[in-house]
Design a protein around this motif. Structure first.
Motif, mmCIF file in Angstrom:
data_model
loop_
_atom_site.group_PDB
_atom_site.id
_atom_site.type_symbol
_atom_site.label_atom_id
_atom_site.label_comp_id
_atom_site.label_asym_id
_atom_site.label_seq_id
_atom_site.Cartn_x
_atom_site.Cartn_y
_atom_site.Cartn_z
ATOM 1 N N THR A 218 0.903 -1.401 -0.105
ATOM 2 C CA THR A 218 0.089 0.265 0.084
ATOM 3 C C THR A 218 0.838 1.249 0.117
ATOM 4 O O THR A 218 2.033 1.129 0.562
ATOM 5 C CB THR A 218 -0.825 -0.066 1.264
ATOM 6 O OG1 THR A 218 -1.859 -1.129 1.398
ATOM 7 C CG2 THR A 218 -1.782 1.329 1.311
ATOM 8 N N TYR A 219 0.570 2.099 -0.594
ATOM 9 C CA TYR A 219 1.194 3.405 -0.727
ATOM 10 C C TYR A 219 0.332 4.723 -0.527
ATOM 11 O O TYR A 219 -1.033 4.521 -0.600
ATOM 12 C CB TYR A 219 1.589 3.685 -2.216
ATOM 13 C CG TYR A 219 2.810 2.876 -2.841
ATOM 14 C CD1 TYR A 219 4.278 3.509 -2.264
ATOM 15 C CD2 TYR A 219 2.752 1.831 -3.569
ATOM 16 C CE1 TYR A 219 5.353 2.654 -2.737
ATOM 17 C CE2 TYR A 219 3.897 1.124 -3.763
ATOM 18 C CZ TYR A 219 5.247 1.464 -3.287
ATOM 19 O OH TYR A 219 6.058 0.793 -3.866
ATOM 20 N N TRP A 220 0.781 5.896 -0.058
ATOM 21 C CA TRP A 220 0.090 6.877 -0.037
ATOM 22 C C TRP A 220 0.528 7.922 -1.003
ATOM 23 O O TRP A 220 1.799 8.253 -1.122
ATOM 24 C CB TRP A 220 0.456 7.574 1.377
ATOM 25 C CG TRP A 220 -0.298 9.054 1.919
ATOM 26 C CD1 TRP A 220 -1.317 9.625 0.996
ATOM 27 C CD2 TRP A 220 -0.022 9.846 2.858
ATOM 28 N NE1 TRP A 220 -1.609 10.794 1.787
ATOM 29 C CE2 TRP A 220 -1.028 10.784 2.869
ATOM 30 C CE3 TRP A 220 0.757 9.618 3.967
ATOM 31 C CZ2 TRP A 220 -0.859 11.936 3.911
ATOM 32 C CZ3 TRP A 220 0.834 10.836 4.847
ATOM 33 C CH2 TRP A 220 -0.197 11.640 5.001
ATOM 34 N N ALA A 221 -0.338 8.555 -1.943
ATOM 35 C CA ALA A 221 0.100 9.308 -2.981
ATOM 36 C C ALA A 221 0.220 10.654 -2.705
ATOM 37 O O ALA A 221 -0.586 11.359 -2.788
ATOM 38 C CB ALA A 221 -0.976 9.078 -4.035
ATOM 39 N N LEU A 222 1.523 11.072 -1.973
ATOM 40 C CA LEU A 222 1.909 12.417 -1.493
ATOM 41 C C LEU A 222 2.423 13.116 -2.566
ATOM 42 O O LEU A 222 3.128 12.944 -3.430
ATOM 43 C CB LEU A 222 3.135 12.179 -0.554
ATOM 44 C CG LEU A 222 2.712 11.363 0.875
ATOM 45 C CD1 LEU A 222 4.027 11.107 1.484
ATOM 46 C CD2 LEU A 222 2.140 12.356 1.730
ATOM 47 N N THR A 223 1.492 14.483 -2.452
ATOM 48 C CA THR A 223 1.910 15.473 -3.590
ATOM 49 C C THR A 223 3.068 16.232 -3.277
ATOM 50 O O THR A 223 3.613 16.439 -1.922
ATOM 51 C CB THR A 223 0.636 16.574 -3.691
ATOM 52 O OG1 THR A 223 0.767 17.290 -2.474
ATOM 53 C CG2 THR A 223 -0.609 15.561 -3.704
#
Length: 259
Positions: A218-223
């Motif tokens: 799982t990833y967090w799509a950080l801007t």
């Protein structure tokens, strides 16, 4: 159900190089880009560099061969064991340690630069964990040391929510490998479960032509804005983004100074 990041990379370590059409060429190219940023930011080397998510050594080995004094750390003990072995076969010295980037086992000010590349930080899924990891990187840097961090282009991904990546084909002495990913976005529109597929050539005579490995995480799509803000909160200054068309790196790169 997804694996933990350690389980994901323990399982991928033996086949990670197959992601690249030519792993050694990728090592050399990425090292050249990172070395250029190190030289511009810190002056002529060699520099003391920590790669805190070194994996099997894609950035760390290249930087060590460039002449920097590199230490590799990674959550996956399987990956760091391979990184050290791959470095040795290429005539490079790469001390390694299995360590969580949130709890780096080094003294304050031990390094001139910290590298965290290949979308490693977004495995951390909360603001607290991201800030903890960046604070740990800041702690092991000398005053005015340099952070180099790369992630996917999540500004674009958050807008378009891609469902998959295009297949990539690599070749080695065993034959072709086909790698692709499926992305399953969470309802928050920021995090996603990833299925990493590799179609591998049959290893034994008489075996099926292809075997399939599927690994999940799982990833967090950080801007860019979120990462710049997190770096500032962790004590970094002068955050700046270097985009692939200009830098030549395969992902957007954030540089920042240890305040």
């Amino acid at each position: 159900m997804t694996d933990s990041p350690r389980e994901f990379y323990d399982g991928l370590a033996a086949d990670y190089h197959r992601i690249f059409p030519d792993w050694d060429a990728s090592m050399s190219h990425q090292a050249a880009v990172l070395d250029g940023l190190l030289t511009r930011g810190l002056g002529p080397g060699p520099h003391r560099v920590l790669d805190c998510a070194c994996g099997i050594g894609t950035q760390a080995i290249g930087l060590a061969r460039t002449g920097h004094r590199v230490v590799g750390a990674d959550l996956s003990p399987v990956a760091v064991t391979r990184a050290a072995a791959e470095a040795a076969t290429r005539g490079a010295v790469l001390p390694t340690v299995a360590a969580d980037m949130r709890q780096l086992p080094f003294r304050p000010g031990s390094f001139d630069a910290v590298v965290c590349a290949d979308n490693a930080l977004p495995h951390l899924l909360t603001v607290q964990d991201v800030t903890t990891a960046l604070t740990a990187m800041r702690r092991v840097l000398r005053a005015d040391g340099l952070l180099l961090l790369s992630v996917r282009d999540y500004d674009e991904a958050r807008r378009t929510r891609p469902a998959a990546t295009p297949p990539q084909v690599s070749y080695d002495s065993d034959g072709r490998t086909i790698t692709f990913q499926l992305w399953h976005w969470h309802d928050d529109g920021e995090r996603y479960d990833l299925e990493h597929f590799q179609l591998l050539p049959g290893a034994l005579p008489g075996a099926p032509e292809w075997s399939v490995q599927v690994r999940r995480t799982t990833y967090w799509a950080l801007t860019r804005a979120e990462l710049s803000e997190a770096a500032t909160a962790a004590g970094f200054t002068s955050p700046a983004w270097h985009e692939p068309p200009i830098s030549g790196f395969h992902q957007p790169l954030l540089t920042a100074r240890a305040g």
